[in-house]
Design an enzyme around this catalytic site. Structure first.
Site: not given
Ligand code: BGC
Length: 760
Positions: A289
């Site tokens: 993540d």
């Molecule tokens: C979120 C993810 C997301 C990623 C990219 C993160 O802050 O937890 O679910 O896919 O950002 O945008």
């Protein structure tokens, strides 16, 4: 053609297509090996590096700063993927650098959070789950994929399949609710929708099951927070939707921000290497993540970025989203022998495999067709799909005295609430490519019903001032200057429709709440309007379950309309006016008060589930609140009535390996055609790891004309009777099972059977 010949032809065709698939994948594996053998260590690590969209990609190359550095990294082949670059022009621009300027010309995989629609926004995933309509959910994902793919995107960071029992957590809106069975079915449907049958088609994109794992169990519902859960909960509640996504062929997984029992999931070897890539045989790749590799330092798990990179790659995280530690640390770690290059090769193989499957090596610009972008993005086909999904997602919570549906002529309707006239909030908080303020409002849609007089009054704002993605919203807790006009309008009207709830950015990532009531002065507005005219329809627009005991007690009609996307207003108006008969059922329990949270239907019994003697206090309860939710899991009304009768089991006793058939008669006893979600629950009465008091194990959508009846059948096989023990082993134990069938988790007919220890 005789049946025999037909069957033989079908079998041969099946065999041929599986042989073609096998030879395609062998061909891909050979190409991967060939490419890998030509890559330098830096180029390999580059494939494991993902950057955010960083400069005006269609403008001149940046000359200095971090954008210049990232541009240079693209040219060197040190970037495998980019996120948040979208639109054919932008995607083509970055792809061109990777393909035409880097030594090996390896195309980028372009990721984006297409969470519920790309530009045309469908209902938030929690709302879609409330439809229980797997076909519709799959279609919705397929349409989102088609639209995103037409705009250059070839990978979505969806579906989020995190089970959650905590309405305080803002990301409840992004998943399918509290139940692992429904969650698994929805996960698989969304994966099939995004990926289709052929990943190389320019209308499908790779999906990503996230956040592996247990992110939805954050302490206190506070986003990014610690998770401490037992292994029985991990295996029985959390992992099943991930397993279902993997079985449905999802090509990528994302790990997460949370600790799981003391270990960051990004560095969790048991989860990623042993379970996912080992036991489940997943051969796609795992993305971290956002900066979660670097955040292992903040967690206190590792001292620095070097150790973070080492632990993450060892644990099975293949692609580093924006923490830069892979690029900065892995080459040296390999060279000094701290990390085995075989781990790098494994990660790169996985990433290249998905790129080959997407057809990016055949044509890196296959998602970059300007003409297709023009015709597909925002098309009528997209609008129809999101409207259909929006109608199916609405849940009718209360309808006393049949106040709904509203009469279509001769009525004066007072429409009240800022959300009734807000074209932005129905889009929810994940709508990266949508135009702001582009949703159809309830006010606009109700105006189409010209036989009535529509009077609109805002009453009160939900939040104060301008809204944006990044700043915290300030709720309006003081300004009631619009109350008088709203009350006056209600007084003169036959019926008042209030659209109340949460602003788009009051739920979603990093939007945890400690209160589950209507934000700001909306509760007071509701009470003031009700005092003037008790014919009130409350339409809720929210990204999480709300606790509204006063409304549940007093307001005659309540409609749960979530955040329904671009066509929200039309869907709501059609339901209010009876042009669509609602059939949604809650995929989460709605609490009576925030103090009940976490509240969920598939709970365990306690040793003290009821008082020993009436009036005594020593049992599991609150002294100031009921134990039951306001609205239970699986609950939802219709404009017609359904009657369940004649629950039958094919046997009272079965042996191991035998199936059991459950049948029930369902009759539409009302005056309208309607759709019912028939739900099957089981309870394993005693087990070596105690089983919940009931667990959803099947559901069927049944459409019936007025007066029509149907017998609905479920087959219970051994997999439905099984559970995971505390070491993750799947077990079936002999004993008594209760069968429950009905229209919600509490409104059921019951029967019992015994599973004998003997059999196959
Ligand atoms: C979120 C993810 C997301 C990623 C990219 C993160 O802050 O937890 O679910 O896919 O950002 O945008």
């Amino acid at each position: 053609m005789s049946l025999r010949i037909f069957r033989s032809v079908a079998v041969i065709m099946c065999m041929m297509s599986s042989i073609t698939l096998q030879s395609q994948s062998m061909e891909i594996e050979q190409k991967i090996e060939d490419l890998l053998s030509r890559m330098t260590l830096e180029e390999k690590v580059g494939q494991m590096n993902q950057y955010n969209g960083f400069w005006n990609t269609t403008g001149p190359a940046p000359k200095q700063g971090s954008a210049a550095e990232k541009y240079e990294h693209l040219e060197k082949g040190w970037v495998g993927s980019m996120l948040n670059v979208r639109g054919v022009e932008e995607v083509r621009a970055v792809q061109k650098i990777a393909v035409e300027k880097s030594r090996l010309g390896i195309p980028l995989i372009i990721g984006l959070d297409v969470v519920h629609g790309y530009k045309t926004i469908s209902p938030i995933p929690l709302a879609e789950a409330a439809s229980w309509d797997l076909e519709a959910i799959q279609h919705s994902a397929a349409m989102a994929a088609k639209e995103a793919a037409a705009a250059g995107v070839n990978w979505t960071f969806a579906p989020m399949v995190d089970i959650s029992r905590d309405a305080r957590w803002g990301r409840v809106m992004e998943g399918a609710g509290e139940d692992p069975f429904l969650g698994s079915k929805v996960a698989a449907a969304r994966v099939r929708g995004f990926q289709g049958d052929d990943l190389s088609s320019p209308s499908t994109i790779a999906a990503c099951a996230k956040h592996f794992a247990a992110y939805g169990f954050a302490t206190g519902g506070r986003d990014y927070n610690t998770v401490d859960i037992g292994t029985a909960t991990l295996y029985n509640m959390v992992l099943p939707p991930f397993k279902a996504a993997s079985d449905a062929g999802v090509r990528t997984f994302m790990n997460g921000f949370n600790l799981l029992n003391g270990v960051p999931v990004t560095g969790h070897k048991l989860l990623q290497r042993d379970i996912l890539k080992g036991e489940w045989g997943f051969d796609g790749f795992v993305v971290s993540d956002w900066r979660s590799i670097g955040e292992m330092v903040n967690h206190g798990y590792v001292p620095d970025g070097r150790e973070a990179a080492k632990r993450a790659v060892e644990a099975g995280s293949d692609l580093d989203m924006e923490s830069y530690h892979y690029l900065e640390e892995l080459p040296a770690l390999v060279r000094d022998g701290s990390v085995d290059e075989a781990l790098i090769d494994d990660a790169v193989r996985r990433i290249l495999r998905v790129k080959f499957e997407l057809g990016l090596f055949d044509d890196p610009y296959r998602y970059c067709d300007e003409e297709r972008e023009k015709t597909v993005v925002g098309s009528e086909e997209m609008e129809q799909a999101v409207l259909d999904m929006a109608r199916k997602s609405i849940v009718l919570l209360k309808n006393e005295g049949d106040l709904l549906p509203l009469k279509q002529t001769g009525q004066t309707v007072a429409l009240i609430g800022a959300l009734a006239d807000d074209p932005d909030s129905p889009l929810g908080s994940w709508r990266l490519a949508a135009d702001d303020n582009s949703a159809i409002t309830v006010r606009q849609a109700m105006a189409f019903y010209e036989g009535n007089t529509l009077v609109y009054e805002k009453g009160a704002d939900v939040v104060v001032g301008p809204t944006s993605f990044v700043r915290d919203l300030e709720t309006n807790t003081t300004d009631k200057s619009g109350f008088d006009a709203a009350v006056a309008a209600a007084k003169k009207a036959d019926v008042a429709v209030l659209v109340l709830g949460e602003h788009a950015f009051q739920s979603g990532e990093a939007r945890s709440r400690t209160e589950l009531g209507l934000p700001g002065v909306q509760q007071e507005l509701l009470e003031a309007v009700y005092a003037a005219n008790s014919n009130v329809v409350l339409v809720l627009q929210n990204g999480r379950p709300l606790a509204l005991p006063w409304a549940a007690e007093n307001i005659p009609a309540i409609v749960e309309a979530w955040q329904l996307g671009s066509q929200s207003g039309h869907a709501i108006a059609q339901v209010l006016y009876g042009d669509y008969n609602p059939s949604g059922k809650l995929p989460v329990s709605f609490p009576r008060s925030v103090g009940q949270v976490p509240i969920y239907y598939n709970r365990h019994s306690t040793g003290r589930a009821a008082p020993f003697d009436p009036g005594t206090v020593f049992w599991s309860h609150y002294i100031d609140e009921e134990n039951t939710p306001q609205y239970p899991f699986g609950y939802g009304l219709s404009y017609t009535d359904f009657e369940y009768s004649n629950l039958q089991l094919s046997a009272k006793t079965i042996n191991r390996g035998e199936d059991l058939t459950v049948t029930v008669d369902l009759k539409n006893t009302g005056e309208r055609a309607g759709r019912e979600v028939v739900q099957l629950y089981l309870h394993d009465r005693y087990a070596s790891v105690v089983r919940p008091v009931k667990e959803l194990k099947g559901f069927e959508l049944v459409e019936l004309a007025p007066g029509e009846s149907r017998t609905v059948a479920f087959t219970i096989d051994e997999s439905l009777l099984s559970f995971y023990d505390r070491s993750g082993k799947q077990l079936v134990e002999a004993g008594l099972f209760d069968v429950m069938v009905g229209g919600s988790s509490v409104d059921v007919l019951g029967a019992t059977f015994e599973l004998k220890a003997t059999g196959n």
